[in-house]
Design a protein around this motif. Sequence first.
Motif, mmCIF file in Angstrom:
data_model
loop_
_atom_site.group_PDB
_atom_site.id
_atom_site.type_symbol
_atom_site.label_atom_id
_atom_site.label_comp_id
_atom_site.label_asym_id
_atom_site.label_seq_id
_atom_site.Cartn_x
_atom_site.Cartn_y
_atom_site.Cartn_z
ATOM 1 N N LYS A 113 -2.132 -4.893 12.167
ATOM 2 C CA LYS A 113 -2.135 -6.350 12.307
ATOM 3 C C LYS A 113 -2.091 -6.769 13.784
ATOM 4 O O LYS A 113 -2.431 -7.869 14.118
ATOM 5 C CB LYS A 113 -0.944 -6.976 11.554
ATOM 6 C CG LYS A 113 -0.955 -6.704 10.067
ATOM 7 C CD LYS A 113 -2.260 -7.137 9.441
ATOM 8 C CE LYS A 113 -2.278 -6.755 7.968
ATOM 9 N NZ LYS A 113 -3.553 -6.796 7.354
ATOM 10 N N TRP A 167 -12.983 -2.090 6.574
ATOM 11 C CA TRP A 167 -12.547 -3.491 6.636
ATOM 12 C C TRP A 167 -11.508 -3.776 5.560
ATOM 13 O O TRP A 167 -10.485 -4.418 5.819
ATOM 14 C CB TRP A 167 -13.755 -4.414 6.491
ATOM 15 C CG TRP A 167 -13.381 -5.854 6.330
ATOM 16 C CD1 TRP A 167 -13.361 -6.579 5.184
ATOM 17 C CD2 TRP A 167 -12.950 -6.751 7.361
ATOM 18 N NE1 TRP A 167 -12.954 -7.855 5.422
ATOM 19 C CE2 TRP A 167 -12.686 -7.996 6.770
ATOM 20 C CE3 TRP A 167 -12.759 -6.615 8.728
ATOM 21 C CZ2 TRP A 167 -12.255 -9.093 7.481
ATOM 22 C CZ3 TRP A 167 -12.328 -7.719 9.442
ATOM 23 C CH2 TRP A 167 -12.077 -8.941 8.825
ATOM 24 N N GLU A 168 -11.781 -3.303 4.339
ATOM 25 C CA GLU A 168 -10.811 -3.514 3.258
ATOM 26 C C GLU A 168 -9.492 -2.813 3.566
ATOM 27 O O GLU A 168 -8.423 -3.361 3.295
ATOM 28 C CB GLU A 168 -11.382 -3.022 1.931
ATOM 29 C CG GLU A 168 -12.450 -3.920 1.373
ATOM 30 C CD GLU A 168 -13.022 -3.428 0.060
ATOM 31 O OE1 GLU A 168 -12.486 -2.442 -0.522
ATOM 32 O OE2 GLU A 168 -14.007 -4.022 -0.403
ATOM 33 N N ALA A 169 -9.571 -1.614 4.117
ATOM 34 C CA ALA A 169 -8.351 -0.893 4.484
ATOM 35 C C ALA A 169 -7.590 -1.663 5.555
ATOM 36 O O ALA A 169 -6.355 -1.768 5.506
ATOM 37 C CB ALA A 169 -8.692 0.514 4.973
ATOM 38 N N TYR A 170 -8.295 -2.214 6.509
ATOM 39 C CA TYR A 170 -7.685 -2.999 7.583
ATOM 40 C C TYR A 170 -6.957 -4.221 7.011
ATOM 41 O O TYR A 170 -5.852 -4.555 7.432
ATOM 42 C CB TYR A 170 -8.779 -3.425 8.566
ATOM 43 C CG TYR A 170 -8.353 -4.422 9.613
ATOM 44 C CD1 TYR A 170 -7.576 -4.034 10.694
ATOM 45 C CD2 TYR A 170 -8.748 -5.759 9.524
ATOM 46 C CE1 TYR A 170 -7.194 -4.953 11.670
ATOM 47 C CE2 TYR A 170 -8.368 -6.677 10.494
ATOM 48 C CZ TYR A 170 -7.588 -6.265 11.554
ATOM 49 O OH TYR A 170 -7.219 -7.178 12.514
ATOM 50 N N LYS A 171 -7.587 -4.876 6.039
ATOM 51 C CA LYS A 171 -7.000 -6.077 5.448
ATOM 52 C C LYS A 171 -5.827 -5.759 4.515
ATOM 53 O O LYS A 171 -4.858 -6.519 4.442
ATOM 54 C CB LYS A 171 -8.067 -6.862 4.662
ATOM 55 C CG LYS A 171 -9.041 -7.590 5.531
ATOM 56 C CD LYS A 171 -8.313 -8.620 6.330
ATOM 57 C CE LYS A 171 -9.227 -9.648 6.911
ATOM 58 N NZ LYS A 171 -8.515 -10.605 7.737
ATOM 59 N N ARG A 172 -5.910 -4.664 3.767
ATOM 60 C CA ARG A 172 -4.911 -4.369 2.735
ATOM 61 C C ARG A 172 -3.785 -3.435 3.191
ATOM 62 O O ARG A 172 -2.835 -3.223 2.431
ATOM 63 C CB ARG A 172 -5.608 -3.724 1.529
ATOM 64 C CG ARG A 172 -6.517 -4.651 0.780
ATOM 65 C CD ARG A 172 -7.053 -4.062 -0.519
ATOM 66 N NE ARG A 172 -6.663 -2.688 -0.756
ATOM 67 C CZ ARG A 172 -7.465 -1.718 -1.154
ATOM 68 N NH1 ARG A 172 -8.731 -1.963 -1.347
ATOM 69 N NH2 ARG A 172 -7.029 -0.502 -1.358
ATOM 70 N N PHE A 173 -3.878 -2.859 4.348
ATOM 71 C CA PHE A 173 -2.895 -1.858 4.764
ATOM 72 C C PHE A 173 -1.490 -2.458 4.858
ATOM 73 O O PHE A 173 -1.274 -3.514 5.424
ATOM 74 C CB PHE A 173 -3.288 -1.256 6.114
ATOM 75 C CG PHE A 173 -2.293 -0.246 6.608
ATOM 76 C CD1 PHE A 173 -2.118 0.956 5.929
ATOM 77 C CD2 PHE A 173 -1.518 -0.488 7.731
ATOM 78 C CE1 PHE A 173 -1.207 1.895 6.375
ATOM 79 C CE2 PHE A 173 -0.601 0.443 8.186
ATOM 80 C CZ PHE A 173 -0.439 1.638 7.495
ATOM 81 N N ASP A 174 -0.555 -1.720 4.252
ATOM 82 C CA ASP A 174 0.859 -2.119 4.282
ATOM 83 C C ASP A 174 1.664 -0.930 4.799
ATOM 84 O O ASP A 174 1.851 0.056 4.080
ATOM 85 C CB ASP A 174 1.309 -2.512 2.875
ATOM 86 C CG ASP A 174 2.746 -2.988 2.825
ATOM 87 O OD1 ASP A 174 3.361 -3.172 3.891
ATOM 88 O OD2 ASP A 174 3.250 -3.184 1.700
ATOM 89 N N ARG A 218 4.608 1.133 2.902
ATOM 90 C CA ARG A 218 4.388 2.098 1.814
ATOM 91 C C ARG A 218 4.561 3.534 2.264
ATOM 92 O O ARG A 218 4.465 4.448 1.449
ATOM 93 C CB ARG A 218 3.004 1.910 1.203
ATOM 94 C CG ARG A 218 2.876 0.598 0.473
ATOM 95 C CD ARG A 218 1.621 0.587 -0.313
ATOM 96 N NE ARG A 218 1.568 -0.616 -1.139
ATOM 97 C CZ ARG A 218 0.654 -0.843 -2.020
ATOM 98 N NH1 ARG A 218 -0.306 0.052 -2.204
ATOM 99 N NH2 ARG A 218 0.664 -1.927 -2.728
ATOM 100 N N THR A 278 -9.731 4.964 1.338
ATOM 101 C CA THR A 278 -10.514 3.783 0.982
ATOM 102 C C THR A 278 -12.000 4.001 1.281
ATOM 103 O O THR A 278 -12.857 3.736 0.437
ATOM 104 C CB THR A 278 -9.997 2.541 1.738
ATOM 105 O OG1 THR A 278 -8.591 2.411 1.513
ATOM 106 C CG2 THR A 278 -10.685 1.280 1.275
#
Length: 167
Positions: free
Chosen positions: A4, A44-51, A54, A65
């Motif tokens: 982020k 991109w999806e990994a960048y947006k969803r990474f937490d 976990r 991903t």
Amino acid sequence: METKELTFQEVLDTEEWLLHYCIKQLHIFKNKDEFYQVGLIGLWEAYKRFDPSRGVTFRTFAYRTVRGKMLTLLLKAKKYEDRQATLTDAMVELTEDPNPDFPLEIETILLYCEGLTETQKKWVILYFVEGRGQKEIASIEQVGQETVKSWRRYALQKIRKNIESMK
């Protein structure tokens, strides 16, 4: 790495090798650009969803991903390939028409030409199959237009009788 804090471009600059690595690991040799694009979407999806809470690193999450996206595309491509019929040269030879200009038209039309003279049959083929006009037919056959008109008149009369008798 805390994603982020980074922009996607910065993540892409550091993790682009991952896309190429997945393509190589999955032995993709066709449509590499398409798989690269799908890998970018996965990144991109990994960048947006990474937490980070976990307990998994971003690189591991991104790898899973990206690889998952590419595997999904591979599966879709395989299904598509399996469902598509490909023509071999032997099949093309078997299905090749000996008279490609006028496939079955001549045979079908000649079924109705029983009892016509040769000149009347010529008129039928030139007019219906080749789409030539009265003047053109007269020029080709080197006769007058009135002669072509009479071929037409008598040919149509005989064809109508043949159609009536077939009913």
